[in-house]
Design an enzyme around this catalytic site. Structure first.
Site, short mmCIF file in Angstrom:
data_model
loop_
_atom_site.label_atom_id
_atom_site.label_comp_id
_atom_site.label_asym_id
_atom_site.label_seq_id
_atom_site.Cartn_x
_atom_site.Cartn_y
_atom_site.Cartn_z
CG ASP A 1 -12.34 30.53 24.90
OD1 ASP A 1 -12.73 30.28 26.04
OD2 ASP A 1 -11.57 31.47 24.62
CD GLU B 1 -16.21 31.47 27.69
OE1 GLU B 1 -16.03 31.73 28.89
OE2 GLU B 1 -15.29 31.35 26.87
#
Length: 566
Positions: free
Chosen positions: A251, A283
């Site tokens: 993330d 990400e």
């Protein structure tokens, strides 16, 4: 592992804690045992005790502070309470020879474990997704968080599974069941910050955090320090090794801001887990193509793909969609041909991205919806509520038949119209702050400038907000299931066998909201698509090969066609 308990003999466990700010730490067991822990020069404390699996323990930092193990594998009573010793080898796998599947075979479905009924509830739906053609499920974070309801990005004990989802062995059983069905399981992990409730590291290891940096969610972690680096890399190895996940999605690594750490982590994972097909996805708002070279990370979530198509489908241009409002059709063409839309240009907050046209098409995960893009809307609306079905079908066809790796979000395959909302389970002042902060976040959006309107934004801490987020099939569920199943089957039959090494060849604008694009596939053939999301008819190219799929009348609004040729 440097962190966490290790069983040393039957009934005995060694405990370790990095607490460089403390002069003395004691190990406390729930049976009343209290043992002083030995300190080394680096601030590591260690003690060994009679503590079999199931024993509850914690660390006494001072007379008024006892804390759970930051590398606890399991909690008893929440993130503020006792940690539990677990035996990582107790689970008996039924699929010990599973080695994974190639990345190009991935058709991913992202899901939230909690709203689907915990690990057991997810396991019950695996065959449904397998029959649809999904080859990988991706779990939103499962690390322990405050309360019983959370997206998972407020986790504070990333080694422990959330109690409300099930036990460590329940999670292993889910992974085991998926492997038995031929499905991969990926996990979203958060290594850029901790949640606001239940993280005690700052009380005894202030060096865990970088006081010169910050993130939008709290203090930045100091991954340049070896104990911190090990904490996160060992966590990744635990999920991939002990739990046998097939891959991880990291993330918001742009909030970590340390390419050396990212490169070291991927290198160590590849070295430590030979013989398995492990898939690692980022990400990264920075669109850093250098992290996606061979031997590095397999792919990045392609927010550019989502953002430009969202503008084309809905006409929304507020917030981060403003960066895609100018000539979105040309931006879509660039995305299909080269991967990223932003490759160094000004993106609203400074230059963003690096050239990406040299990367394989499978370096990008394409999606029309995910937890962020639905749940970070004030009312959690799904795309089916924001555009007409015909145009949505055309966009879905593009996502599933283009060479980028497709990802669905739970419920879209059944045309679900239930929202996916932002939910938490905080108490007292923190609950009030989150509620008001959530509503204030949307004050600059035109639809929510009125304070009375903002008051209608669901309270994240209300149990009803969580309950409303469980996906339910929409009124046309059979239609959507058939549509997705047909497209995924076409992908597996005609795209996947030619996919490894595919790269964008060319793309061009055909008219307002209409494009065509082609990719050179692994066998030398060309895969081409034409798409019209506009209001006016355009001239589609004449297919020069076999048509794989056609939707609508060629060139008319809401039409799509895909074909292969030489």
């Amino acid at each position: 592992m440097s962190w966490g308990p290790q069983i040393t003999a039957e009934g005995r466990t060694r405990f370790r804690l990095w607490a460089p700010d403390s002069d003395a730490v004691h190990l406390e067991l729930a049976d009343g045992t209290v043992l002083p822990m030995a300190r080394d020069a680096e601030g590591w404390f260690e003690a060994e005790a009679d503590a079999p699996p199931g024993a509850r323990y914690r660390f006494r930092i001072s007379d008024d502070l006892a804390v759970p193990d930051p590398a606890s594998r399991r909690q008893s009573g929440g993130v503020h309470e006792w940690s539990m010793v677990t035996d990582p080898d107790a689970y008996r796998w039924t699929t010990p020879d599973w080695a994974g599947r190639p990345w190009e075979e991935a058709v991913i479905l992202e899901l939230h474990v909690g709203v689907l009924g915990g690990f057991d509830g997810v396991a019950e739906q695996l065959e449904h997704w397998r029959d649809l053609g999904v080859t990988a499920i991706e779990l939103m974070p499962v690390g322990a968080f405050s309360g019983t309801r959370n997206w998972g990005y407020d986790g504070v004990l990333p080694y422990a599974v959330a109690e409300s989802y099930g036990t460590p062995d329940d999670l292993k059983a889910l992974v085991d069941r998926a492997h038995g069905l031929g499905m991969m399981v990926m996990l979203d992990v958060v290594y850029n910050h901790f949640g606001p409730d239940g993280n005690y590291l700052g009380a005894y290891a202030s060096g865990f955090f970088d006081d010169t940096a910050d993130t939008p969610w709290g203090g930045a972690v100091a991954v340049s320090r070896d104990p911190v680096r090990r904490y996160f890399i060992d966590n990744a190895l635990m999920w991939l090794g002990e739990y046998r996940f097939d891959g991880l999605r990291f993330d918001a690594v742009h909030a970590i801001g340390d390419a050396e750490f990212l490169d070291g982590m991927v290198s160590e994972i590849r070295t430590e887990l030979p013989g398995r097909q492990i898939h690692l996805v980022l990400e990264n708002e920075h669109n850093d193509a250098d992290r996606l070279l061979p031997g590095g990370y397999d792919a990045q979530w392609n927010d550019d793909f989502h953002n430009v198509l969202h503008v084309l489908l809905t006409g929304e241009t507020e917030g981060y969609y403003a960066a895609f409002a100018d000539d979105p059709t040309a931006r879509l063409a660039r995305c299909l041909e080269q991967g990223f839309v932003y490759q160094g240009e000004e993106g609203g907050r400074g230059p963003r991205g690096k050239p990406s046209g040299h990367l394989e098409a499978t370096s990008f995960v394409a999606f029309l919806q995910n937890h962020d893009q639905i749940g970070n809307r004030a009312m959690g609306e799904r795309l089916i509520e924001l555009t007409d079905p015909a145009r949505l079908c055309a966009a879905v066809a593009l996502m599933l038949l283009c060479p980028q790796i497709p990802m669905l979000f739970m419920g879209e395959e059944t045309g679900s119209r239930t929202p996916f909302l932002f939910f938490t389970d905080f108490q007292d002042d923190l609950a009030d702050a989150v509620r008001q902060g959530r509503r204030q976040e949307f004050s600059h959006f035109s639809a929510f400038t009125d304070p009375q309107v903002r008051e209608r934004i669901p309270d994240p801490n209300d149990p009803a907000t969580f309950a409303a987020s469980a996906p339910k099939p929409g009124p046309e569920a059979a239609h959507w299931l058939s549509f997705y199943r047909e497209l995924i089957a076409l992908r597996h039959r005609h795209v996947v066998p030619r996919l490894k090494g595919a790269r964008g060849e060319a793309a061009r604008v055909l008219g307002d909201k209409a494009v065509t694009a082609s990719w050179r596939m692994a066998d030398g053939s060309m895969l081409s698509v034409a798409l019209n999301l506009g209001e006016a008819a355009v001239a589609f190219p004449e297919p020069d090969g076999d048509i794989l799929f056609a939707l609508g009348e060629a060139g008319m609004p809401s039409s799509f066609v895909a074909w292969t040729g030489r």
